[in-house]
Design a protein around this motif. Structure first.
Motif, PDB file in Angstrom:
ATOM      1  N   UNK A  37       5.723  43.842  56.988  1.00 48.64           N
ATOM      2  CA  UNK A  37       6.405  45.041  56.513  1.00 48.64           C
ATOM      3  C   UNK A  37       6.995  45.838  57.669  1.00 48.64           C
ATOM      4  N   UNK A  38       8.004  46.618  57.330  1.00 45.96           N
ATOM      5  CA  UNK A  38       8.565  47.603  58.243  1.00 45.96           C
ATOM      6  C   UNK A  38       8.964  48.813  57.400  1.00 45.96           C
ATOM      7  N   UNK A  39       9.606  49.789  58.022  1.00 40.97           N
ATOM      8  CA  UNK A  39       9.902  51.006  57.274  1.00 40.97           C
ATOM      9  C   UNK A  39      11.121  51.737  57.806  1.00 40.97           C
ATOM     10  N   UNK A  40      11.624  52.623  56.962  1.00 40.87           N
ATOM     11  CA  UNK A  40      12.733  53.519  57.278  1.00 40.87           C
ATOM     12  C   UNK A  40      12.266  54.928  56.948  1.00 40.87           C
ATOM     13  N   UNK A  41      12.591  55.887  57.797  1.00 44.99           N
ATOM     14  CA  UNK A  41      12.318  57.294  57.518  1.00 44.99           C
ATOM     15  C   UNK A  41      13.637  58.000  57.262  1.00 44.99           C
ATOM     16  N   UNK A  42      13.675  58.869  56.256  1.00 44.39           N
ATOM     17  CA  UNK A  42      14.944  59.480  55.877  1.00 44.39           C
ATOM     18  C   UNK A  42      14.744  60.833  55.205  1.00 44.39           C
ATOM     19  N   UNK A  43      15.840  61.594  55.133  1.00 43.82           N
ATOM     20  CA  UNK A  43      15.837  62.835  54.356  1.00 43.82           C
ATOM     21  C   UNK A  43      16.632  62.675  53.066  1.00 43.82           C
ATOM     22  N   UNK A  44      17.000  61.434  52.733  1.00 48.12           N
ATOM     23  CA  UNK A  44      17.766  61.194  51.511  1.00 48.12           C
ATOM     24  C   UNK A  44      16.932  61.541  50.282  1.00 48.12           C
ATOM     25  N   UNK A  45      17.562  62.104  49.239  1.00 56.18           N
ATOM     26  CA  UNK A  45      16.831  62.471  48.005  1.00 56.18           C
ATOM     27  C   UNK A  45      16.607  61.244  47.127  1.00 56.18           C
TER      28      UNK A  45
ATOM     29  N   UNK B 233      11.810  47.925  68.320  1.00 58.34           N
ATOM     30  CA  UNK B 233      12.312  48.676  69.472  1.00 58.34           C
ATOM     31  C   UNK B 233      11.921  50.146  69.381  1.00 58.34           C
ATOM     32  N   UNK B 234      11.762  50.648  68.157  1.00 59.38           N
ATOM     33  CA  UNK B 234      11.406  52.057  67.943  1.00 59.38           C
ATOM     34  C   UNK B 234       9.906  52.288  68.040  1.00 59.38           C
ATOM     35  N   UNK B 235       9.113  51.382  67.470  1.00 54.59           N
ATOM     36  CA  UNK B 235       7.661  51.627  67.375  1.00 54.59           C
ATOM     37  C   UNK B 235       6.806  50.653  68.162  1.00 54.59           C
ATOM     38  N   UNK B 236       7.394  49.609  68.756  1.00 54.54           N
ATOM     39  CA  UNK B 236       6.614  48.618  69.486  1.00 54.54           C
ATOM     40  C   UNK B 236       6.435  47.359  68.671  1.00 54.54           C
ATOM     41  N   UNK B 237       5.928  46.313  69.357  1.00 52.19           N
ATOM     42  CA  UNK B 237       5.823  45.003  68.705  1.00 52.19           C
ATOM     43  C   UNK B 237       4.433  44.689  68.176  1.00 52.19           C
ATOM     44  N   UNK B 238       3.510  45.632  68.323  1.00 52.42           N
ATOM     45  CA  UNK B 238       2.175  45.409  67.785  1.00 52.42           C
ATOM     46  C   UNK B 238       1.237  44.650  68.701  1.00 52.42           C
TER      47      UNK B 238
ATOM     48  N   UNK C  34      -2.654  47.321  72.845  1.00 51.10           N
ATOM     49  CA  UNK C  34      -3.968  47.710  72.332  1.00 51.10           C
ATOM     50  C   UNK C  34      -4.015  49.204  72.020  1.00 51.10           C
ATOM     51  N   UNK C  35      -3.024  49.697  71.311  1.00 49.35           N
ATOM     52  CA  UNK C  35      -3.016  51.125  70.981  1.00 49.35           C
ATOM     53  C   UNK C  35      -2.647  51.309  69.510  1.00 49.35           C
ATOM     54  N   UNK C  36      -2.693  52.532  69.056  1.00 50.38           N
ATOM     55  CA  UNK C  36      -2.420  52.840  67.657  1.00 50.38           C
ATOM     56  C   UNK C  36      -1.007  53.386  67.495  1.00 50.38           C
ATOM     57  N   UNK C  37      -0.427  53.157  66.340  1.00 50.28           N
ATOM     58  CA  UNK C  37       0.880  53.690  66.008  1.00 50.28           C
ATOM     59  C   UNK C  37       0.698  55.015  65.279  1.00 50.28           C
ATOM     60  N   UNK C  38       1.503  56.005  65.628  1.00 55.05           N
ATOM     61  CA  UNK C  38       1.357  57.323  65.004  1.00 55.05           C
ATOM     62  C   UNK C  38       1.552  57.251  63.496  1.00 55.05           C
ATOM     63  N   UNK C  39       2.526  56.464  63.053  1.00 58.14           N
ATOM     64  CA  UNK C  39       2.769  56.285  61.619  1.00 58.14           C
ATOM     65  C   UNK C  39       2.860  54.793  61.321  1.00 58.14           C
ATOM     66  N   UNK C  40       1.747  54.151  60.988  1.00 56.45           N
ATOM     67  CA  UNK C  40       1.781  52.717  60.686  1.00 56.45           C
ATOM     68  C   UNK C  40       2.678  52.423  59.477  1.00 56.45           C
ATOM     69  N   UNK C  41       3.315  51.261  59.520  1.00 55.29           N
ATOM     70  CA  UNK C  41       4.088  50.818  58.355  1.00 55.29           C
ATOM     71  C   UNK C  41       3.197  50.763  57.111  1.00 55.29           C
ATOM     72  N   UNK C  42       1.923  50.434  57.302  1.00 60.10           N
ATOM     73  CA  UNK C  42       0.994  50.344  56.165  1.00 60.10           C
ATOM     74  C   UNK C  42       0.827  51.687  55.469  1.00 60.10           C
ATOM     75  N   UNK C  43       0.865  52.761  56.243  1.00 63.32           N
ATOM     76  CA  UNK C  43       0.755  54.087  55.627  1.00 63.32           C
ATOM     77  C   UNK C  43       1.963  54.365  54.747  1.00 63.32           C
ATOM     78  N   UNK C  44       3.154  54.038  55.248  1.00 62.11           N
ATOM     79  CA  UNK C  44       4.364  54.196  54.436  1.00 62.11           C
ATOM     80  C   UNK C  44       4.260  53.349  53.173  1.00 62.11           C
ATOM     81  N   UNK C  45       3.729  52.138  53.322  1.00 60.50           N
ATOM     82  CA  UNK C  45       3.606  51.238  52.170  1.00 60.50           C
ATOM     83  C   UNK C  45       2.686  51.804  51.096  1.00 60.50           C
TER      84      UNK C  45
END
Length: 230
Positions: free
Chosen positions: A141-149, A97-102, A105-116
């Motif tokens: 894969x999916x991802x979470x973005x956070x400011x947690x230490x 819902x946040x980044x699309x279902x894939x 035919x476009x690119x994601x600004x921050x792919x889950x693969x980059x986080x991986x």
């Protein structure tokens, strides 16, 4: 820091994740990471027999698991974000819902693969999929973005595919150039996503009537995937 990192990892693993990693994202542009410094990669694997079954064409079972694993990932990253928020931190679950279902035919600004890759989970294969030591590329894969230490891993910046061109030879679309990925190389420099999508749509129709744009031949053929079966 250690306690929170271990707590989040254990929580996600206990609820069905197969891989969890923590990455430092500060080298990436702030706007693509929502101005948050840490990324959490969450991975879930396909059953071995499902991937063995797509040697010729994608199957209905593969499609069903594709849907099931996407739903599980949405649940897991939402759970992880909620736990971090309960500890007083900002956290964004990068659900479909946040980044699309894939499917677009476009690119994601921050792919889950980059986080991986930042989280040390694996590298990008010549077929543009994440490849891991544990499961090859038979994961989603999916991802979470956070400011947690959180304690973050050493990033993976280089491919471990070497001279292997199994996925290039196996690709029914001819989408794989055979060039190796390295951090900073744009996907379209070594892989043709348009050819991949067009062929995957046709193969999905042949295999199970279509719906999702999936093929999976490069997953099944990858030596790291086949090594994981053993």
């Amino acid at each position: 820091m250690d306690n929170l990192t271990a707590f989040i990892k254990d929580k996600l693993l206990c609820h069905g994740a197969d891989l969890v990693g923590f990455g430092d994202l500060k080298e990436l542009p702030p706007d693509v990471r929502y101005h948050l410094p840490v990324g959490i990669c969450v991975g879930v694997k396909y059953p071995d027999e499902v991937i063995r079954g797509i040697a010729d064409l994608p199957t209905k079972e593969y499609n069903d698991w594709y849907i099931k694993l996407n739903e599980r990932l949405d649940m897991l990253v939402a759970l992880g974000a909620e736990e971090l928020q309960a500890h007083g931190h900002t956290a964004i679950a990068m659900t479909r819902a946040e980044v699309g279902n894939g499917e677009a035919d476009n690119n994601t600004a921050l792919p889950h693969k980059t986080v991986a890759t930042r989280a040390g989970i694996g590298w990008i294969g010549k077929c543009a999929l994440l490849v891991t030591e544990q499961y090859g590329s038979m994961i989603r894969i999916s991802s979470i973005l956070t400011d947690a230490p959180l304690n973050t891993a050493e990033p993976v910046n280089q491919s471990k595919c070497g001279d292997c061109i199994v996925c290039k030879d196996a690709c029914p679309a001819g989408a794989v150039s055979g060039r190796k990925w390295a951090a900073g190389i744009y996907r379209d420099e070594f892989f043709d996503p348009v050819k991949c999508r067009m062929t995957a749509r046709e193969r999905a129709k042949q295999g199970f009537g279509g719906g999702n744009t999936i093929c999976g031949k490069c997953i099944e053929a990858c030596p790291y995937t086949r090594r994981a079966w053993k």
